[in-house]
Design a protein around this motif. Structure first.
Motif, PDB file in Angstrom:
ATOM      1  N   ASN A 141       0.802  -1.225   0.000  1.00  0.00           N
ATOM      2  CA  ASN A 141       0.000   0.000   0.000  1.00  0.00           C
ATOM      3  C   ASN A 141       0.836   1.278   0.000  1.00  0.00           C
ATOM      4  O   ASN A 141       0.350   2.344  -0.378  1.00  0.00           O
ATOM      5  CB  ASN A 141      -0.943   0.022   1.215  1.00  0.00           C
ATOM      6  CG  ASN A 141      -1.983  -1.068   1.123  1.00  0.00           C
ATOM      7  OD1 ASN A 141      -2.356  -1.504   0.035  1.00  0.00           O
ATOM      8  ND2 ASN A 141      -2.446  -1.538   2.279  1.00  0.00           N
ATOM      9  N   ILE A 142       2.080   1.147   0.464  1.00  0.00           N
ATOM     10  CA  ILE A 142       3.008   2.279   0.436  1.00  0.00           C
ATOM     11  C   ILE A 142       4.376   1.775  -0.004  1.00  0.00           C
ATOM     12  O   ILE A 142       4.681   0.588   0.131  1.00  0.00           O
ATOM     13  CB  ILE A 142       3.097   3.006   1.804  1.00  0.00           C
ATOM     14  CG1 ILE A 142       3.419   2.055   2.955  1.00  0.00           C
ATOM     15  CG2 ILE A 142       1.820   3.752   2.126  1.00  0.00           C
ATOM     16  CD1 ILE A 142       3.507   2.736   4.316  1.00  0.00           C
ATOM     17  N   ASP A 143       5.169   2.678  -0.571  1.00  0.00           N
ATOM     18  CA  ASP A 143       6.500   2.302  -1.036  1.00  0.00           C
ATOM     19  C   ASP A 143       7.360   1.815   0.121  1.00  0.00           C
ATOM     20  O   ASP A 143       7.251   2.308   1.248  1.00  0.00           O
ATOM     21  CB  ASP A 143       7.197   3.503  -1.698  1.00  0.00           C
ATOM     22  CG  ASP A 143       6.583   3.845  -3.045  1.00  0.00           C
ATOM     23  OD1 ASP A 143       6.060   2.935  -3.726  1.00  0.00           O
ATOM     24  OD2 ASP A 143       6.624   5.039  -3.421  1.00  0.00           O
ATOM     25  N   LYS A 144       8.245   0.858  -0.176  1.00  0.00           N
ATOM     26  CA  LYS A 144       9.148   0.348   0.853  1.00  0.00           C
ATOM     27  C   LYS A 144      10.230   1.381   1.148  1.00  0.00           C
ATOM     28  O   LYS A 144      10.828   1.955   0.250  1.00  0.00           O
ATOM     29  CB  LYS A 144       9.782  -0.966   0.403  1.00  0.00           C
ATOM     30  CG  LYS A 144       8.799  -2.121   0.398  1.00  0.00           C
ATOM     31  CD  LYS A 144       9.532  -3.444   0.466  1.00  0.00           C
ATOM     32  CE  LYS A 144       8.540  -4.587   0.498  1.00  0.00           C
ATOM     33  NZ  LYS A 144       8.171  -4.977   1.829  1.00  0.00           N
ATOM     34  N   MET A 145      10.419   1.609   2.430  1.00  0.00           N
ATOM     35  CA  MET A 145      11.447   2.514   2.942  1.00  0.00           C
ATOM     36  C   MET A 145      11.512   2.270   4.446  1.00  0.00           C
ATOM     37  O   MET A 145      10.691   1.528   4.985  1.00  0.00           O
ATOM     38  CB  MET A 145      11.091   3.980   2.651  1.00  0.00           C
ATOM     39  CG  MET A 145       9.818   4.464   3.356  1.00  0.00           C
ATOM     40  SD  MET A 145       9.270   6.112   2.884  1.00  0.00           S
ATOM     41  CE  MET A 145       8.354   5.768   1.395  1.00  0.00           C
ATOM     42  N   ARG A 146      12.443   2.863   5.109  1.00  0.00           N
ATOM     43  CA  ARG A 146      12.438   2.777   6.571  1.00  0.00           C
ATOM     44  C   ARG A 146      11.165   3.448   7.081  1.00  0.00           C
ATOM     45  O   ARG A 146      10.777   4.506   6.578  1.00  0.00           O
ATOM     46  CB  ARG A 146      13.651   3.490   7.154  1.00  0.00           C
ATOM     47  CG  ARG A 146      14.954   2.749   6.945  1.00  0.00           C
ATOM     48  CD  ARG A 146      16.125   3.491   7.526  1.00  0.00           C
ATOM     49  NE  ARG A 146      15.914   3.779   8.952  1.00  0.00           N
ATOM     50  CZ  ARG A 146      16.837   4.341   9.722  1.00  0.00           C
ATOM     51  NH1 ARG A 146      17.997   4.693   9.214  1.00  0.00           N
ATOM     52  NH2 ARG A 146      16.585   4.574  10.988  1.00  0.00           N
ATOM     53  N   PRO A 147      10.495   2.868   8.065  1.00  0.00           N
ATOM     54  CA  PRO A 147       9.280   3.492   8.599  1.00  0.00           C
ATOM     55  C   PRO A 147       9.503   4.935   9.059  1.00  0.00           C
ATOM     56  O   PRO A 147       8.624   5.777   8.932  1.00  0.00           O
ATOM     57  CB  PRO A 147       8.893   2.587   9.772  1.00  0.00           C
ATOM     58  CG  PRO A 147       9.439   1.246   9.394  1.00  0.00           C
ATOM     59  CD  PRO A 147      10.729   1.550   8.665  1.00  0.00           C
TER      60      PRO A 147
END
Length: 196
Positions: A141-147
Motif C-alpha cells: 500500500n506504500i513504497d518500501k522505505m524505513r518506517p
C-alpha cells in the motif's frame, strides 16, 4: 463566586490566552491585553494563574496534551491505517486553521528542551506506528522505505506549510482565506503522495 463560575472564568481566560498566543501569534501579549480580550479584570488572571508566564505554560501544555491524546487515540484505534492517517490529517489541519502559530511555538520550545515531557508515551506510539507502516509496506500500500522515512515524509508534508505559513503566505502573495483554501487541498495531496 460559585465553583461553576470559577471554572467558567478560568476556562474563558485560558481560551482567550490560547487564541491570542497561538491563534494570532501574540506570544508577548500582556496580562492586561488578555484580560481586556476576555472581558475580565486583570487581577483574575493573577488569581487563577499567578502570572502571565504560568498561564502561557498551562495553555501550551493543555494544547500539547490534547494533541498527544488525540494521536494516541488514533494510533491505537482499530481503524485501517489509511483512515488513521486521514483522521490525523483532519485533526492537524483543523487545529492549524484555528491556531496557526502553535506549531511555531512548539518548535521554539523543542529547541529549548521543554517539550514532550513523557518520552515513554511517545516511544510507545512510535513503536506501534512504525509496525503499522511496515505492515502497509508488506501489503504494497506504500513504497518500501524505513518506517522513519515514511513518518518524516508525512510530517514534512503537513508541518512545513503550517510552521512556515507567515513566510509562505507573504512571499506567495496569498490572503489568509486563500492560504486556508490551499491548506484544505493538502490532505488529498498528502494521501496521494504517501499511498500508492
Amino acid at each position: 463566586m460559585s465553583d461553576k463560575k470559577d471554572v467558567a472564568t478560568e476556562q474563558l481566560i485560558k481560551n482567550t490566552a490560547k487564541k491570542l498566543f497561538f491563534g494570532e501569534g501574540r506570544f508577548n501579549a500582556t496580562t492586561q491585553e488578555i484580560a481586556d480580550e476576555a472581558g475580565v479584570n486583570r487581577t483574575l488572571i493573577n488569581y487563577y494563574f499567578r502570572s502571565r508566564d504560568n498561564l502561557f505554560n498551562i495553555v501550551f501544555e493543555d494544547a500539547q496534551q490534547k494533541e498527544i491524546n488525540f494521536t494516541d487515540m488514533v494510533v491505537f484505534s482499530d481503524m485501517p491505517f489509511r483512515e488513521k492517517i486521514e483522521k490525523y490529517l483532519d485533526m492537524y489541519f483543523e487545529q492549524a486553521k484555528e491556531y496557526p502559530y502553535l506549531e511555531i511555538y512548539m518548535v521554539t520550545q523543542m529547541n529549548q528542551g521543554s517539550c514532550f515531557k513523557d518520552p515513554e508515551q511517545i516511544s510507545r506510539v512510535l513503536d506501534k506506528f512504525y509496525l503499522e507502516i511496515a505492515l502497509e509496506m508488506d501489503k504494497g500500500n506504500i513504497d518500501k522505505m524505513r518506517p522513519e522515512q515514511f513518518l518524516l515524509n508525512m510530517i514534512s508534508l503537513t508541518s512545513f506549510p503550517v510552521s512556515m505559513r507567515p513566510l509562505l503566505q507573504e512571499t506567495m502573495g496569498f490572503k489568509k482565506e486563500e492560504y486556508d483554501r490551499l491548506m484544505e487541498e493538502r490532505k488529498q495531496i498528502i494521501l496521494n503522495t504517501l499511498f500508492k
